[in-house]
Design a protein around this motif. Sequence first.
Motif, short mmCIF file in Angstrom:
data_model
loop_
_atom_site.label_atom_id
_atom_site.label_comp_id
_atom_site.label_asym_id
_atom_site.label_seq_id
_atom_site.Cartn_x
_atom_site.Cartn_y
_atom_site.Cartn_z
N HIS A 35 75.19 42.60 16.94
CA HIS A 35 76.33 41.72 17.21
C HIS A 35 76.13 40.98 18.52
O HIS A 35 75.84 41.59 19.55
N CYS A 36 76.27 39.65 18.49
CA CYS A 36 76.17 38.82 19.68
C CYS A 36 77.58 38.33 20.03
O CYS A 36 78.12 37.45 19.36
N PRO A 37 78.21 38.89 21.07
CA PRO A 37 79.59 38.52 21.40
C PRO A 37 79.73 37.18 22.10
O PRO A 37 80.84 36.70 22.31
N ASN A 38 78.61 36.57 22.46
CA ASN A 38 78.63 35.29 23.17
C ASN A 38 78.58 34.15 22.16
O ASN A 38 77.58 33.97 21.45
N THR A 39 79.65 33.35 22.09
CA THR A 39 79.71 32.27 21.11
C THR A 39 79.17 30.95 21.66
O THR A 39 79.13 29.95 20.95
N GLY A 40 78.78 30.94 22.94
CA GLY A 40 78.28 29.71 23.56
C GLY A 40 76.84 29.43 23.20
O GLY A 40 76.22 30.12 22.38
N SER A 41 76.27 28.43 23.86
CA SER A 41 74.89 28.06 23.58
C SER A 41 73.90 29.08 24.15
O SER A 41 72.77 29.16 23.69
N MET A 42 74.33 29.84 25.17
CA MET A 42 73.46 30.80 25.86
C MET A 42 72.22 30.10 26.42
O MET A 42 71.13 30.66 26.47
N LEU A 43 72.41 28.87 26.86
CA LEU A 43 71.32 28.09 27.44
C LEU A 43 70.70 28.86 28.61
O LEU A 43 71.39 29.38 29.47
N GLY A 44 69.39 28.94 28.61
CA GLY A 44 68.68 29.64 29.67
C GLY A 44 68.39 31.09 29.37
O GLY A 44 67.49 31.68 29.97
N VAL A 45 69.14 31.69 28.45
CA VAL A 45 68.88 33.08 28.06
C VAL A 45 68.63 33.21 26.56
O VAL A 45 68.32 34.29 26.07
#
Length: 247
Positions: A35-45
Amino acid sequence: MRYPQPLIEGTWLRRYQRFLLDVRLKDTHEITVVHCPNTGSMLGVNRPGSRCLLLPSHNPKRRLAYTLEAVRVGKRWVGTHPARANTIGLEAIMAGLVSAVPQIASARAEVAYGTSSRADWVLQTRHGDVWTVEIKSVSLAEDQVALFPDAVTERGRKHLDELCRVVKKGGNALMLFVATRDDVKLFRPALSIDPAYARRLAQAAHEGVLVRAVTSRVTRTQMVPLREIPVDLEGAAATASPSKTRL
């Protein structure tokens, strides 16, 4: 903040459908869906092939047994679970790491305010003053500068509007950015990614919203706040007062 149990390591293979991640577990070499709780682009990671840390769950009712908590970037772990920033932000405030915020006596989470928003925290000082607090998790960094947002955020601008309304009514408002990494020395809004948000943040600071930023460190057992870093709003908005662009 200590994790419920030590994090385990894996290798990021691919992200899909925003909330899902294929990971190869280090110990067993098994490929599992996380499960990935981050809904953003996660730019850089958002880096396939990177080492990552997962929080195991032993709840048999959960469909996915692991949650993504951090990604290895260079020589350090960078937190990727946005909700953790709320806890770290409160810990930083309670520890006196956030300048200009008085000593806090009590804290309430997810309090309804404004038109249709919920504050991350509503704090009350020992003297009875109330602070409305919004917290943003910051994983993106360039040249030791923490940057937010990593994608256009209308929701973020709405939160700034709500904080400004609090100030206009005579209240206290804090916009706190929590860098989920320990290698940054300055915070700036990501002007090249979302210029509208950058301008609104500078305007909010000019209107009296307190804007602050802190760093944190992620290990396999805990995530802890470290220190406050300067906030640089210079160039973000022509309407910002020159005396308040560097906070």
